[in-house]
Design a protein around this motif. Structure first.
Motif, mmCIF file in Angstrom:
data_model
loop_
_atom_site.group_PDB
_atom_site.id
_atom_site.type_symbol
_atom_site.label_atom_id
_atom_site.label_comp_id
_atom_site.label_asym_id
_atom_site.label_seq_id
_atom_site.Cartn_x
_atom_site.Cartn_y
_atom_site.Cartn_z
ATOM 1 N N TYR A 5 29.924 -42.139 8.981
ATOM 2 C CA TYR A 5 30.499 -40.876 8.535
ATOM 3 C C TYR A 5 31.788 -40.553 9.278
ATOM 4 N N HIS A 6 31.855 -40.905 10.538
ATOM 5 C CA HIS A 6 33.116 -40.716 11.267
ATOM 6 C C HIS A 6 34.213 -41.562 10.625
ATOM 7 N N ASP A 17 40.764 -41.722 -0.807
ATOM 8 C CA ASP A 17 39.804 -41.004 -1.631
ATOM 9 C C ASP A 17 38.456 -41.705 -1.508
ATOM 10 N N ILE A 18 37.670 -41.268 -0.567
ATOM 11 C CA ILE A 18 36.394 -41.921 -0.299
ATOM 12 C C ILE A 18 35.338 -40.853 -0.047
ATOM 13 N N GLU A 19 34.175 -41.094 -0.587
ATOM 14 C CA GLU A 19 33.057 -40.168 -0.424
ATOM 15 C C GLU A 19 32.071 -40.757 0.590
ATOM 16 N N PRO A 20 31.335 -39.901 1.291
ATOM 17 C CA PRO A 20 30.361 -40.393 2.273
ATOM 18 C C PRO A 20 29.385 -41.428 1.709
ATOM 19 N N MET A 35 26.195 -36.578 1.640
ATOM 20 C CA MET A 35 27.059 -35.429 1.865
ATOM 21 C C MET A 35 26.433 -34.446 2.853
ATOM 22 N N LYS A 36 25.111 -34.301 2.836
ATOM 23 C CA LYS A 36 24.444 -33.402 3.789
ATOM 24 C C LYS A 36 24.696 -33.870 5.225
ATOM 25 N N TYR A 37 24.519 -35.158 5.436
ATOM 26 C CA TYR A 37 24.759 -35.705 6.773
ATOM 27 C C TYR A 37 26.232 -35.554 7.164
ATOM 28 N N ALA A 45 33.323 -34.483 14.031
ATOM 29 C CA ALA A 45 34.395 -35.409 13.637
ATOM 30 C C ALA A 45 35.767 -34.805 13.907
ATOM 31 N N LYS A 46 35.906 -33.519 13.688
ATOM 32 C CA LYS A 46 37.167 -32.821 13.969
ATOM 33 C C LYS A 46 37.471 -32.835 15.463
ATOM 34 N N ALA A 47 36.455 -32.525 16.264
ATOM 35 C CA ALA A 47 36.623 -32.451 17.716
ATOM 36 C C ALA A 47 36.848 -33.818 18.346
#
Length: 94
Positions: A5-6, A17-20, A35-37, A45-47
């Motif tokens: 996911y990262h 353009d990629i989905e989990p 998507m839930k995960y 991921a932002k941090a």
């Protein structure tokens, strides 16, 4: 799954353009939607956008991610009462 996911989130930040579920699909194992995960890992991921994967793995897993995983784990174990955990199995939530 966490690193997958990262990778997805980093790729999306670069404009891909990629989905989990295209990176890792827990649904095929009877788990919650990808998507839930992914949503549970957004703040992390932002941090940790500049962190190495080794650094990410050394951090505690987010409570939201852990809750989803443990719910999936309980659901699976309840559906397979004959299943016993092997001594060498690794639990990602601990």
């Amino acid at each position: 799954m966490r690193i997958a996911y990262h990778l997805c989130i980093r790729a999306r930040r670069l404009g891909y353009d990629i989905e989990p579920a295209e990176v890792y699909s827990p649904e095929r194992f009877g788990m919650s939607p990808a998507m839930k995960y992914a949503v549970a890992l957004q703040a992390e991921a932002k941090a940790l956008v500049a962190a190495t994967f080794r650094q990410i793995c050394s951090q505690p897993i987010s409570p939201g991610f852990t809750a989803i995983y443990q719910r999936d784990q309980r659901r699976w174990l309840n559906a397979h009462p004959e299943r016993q955990r092997n001594q060498d199995e690794f639990d990602i939530a601990t």
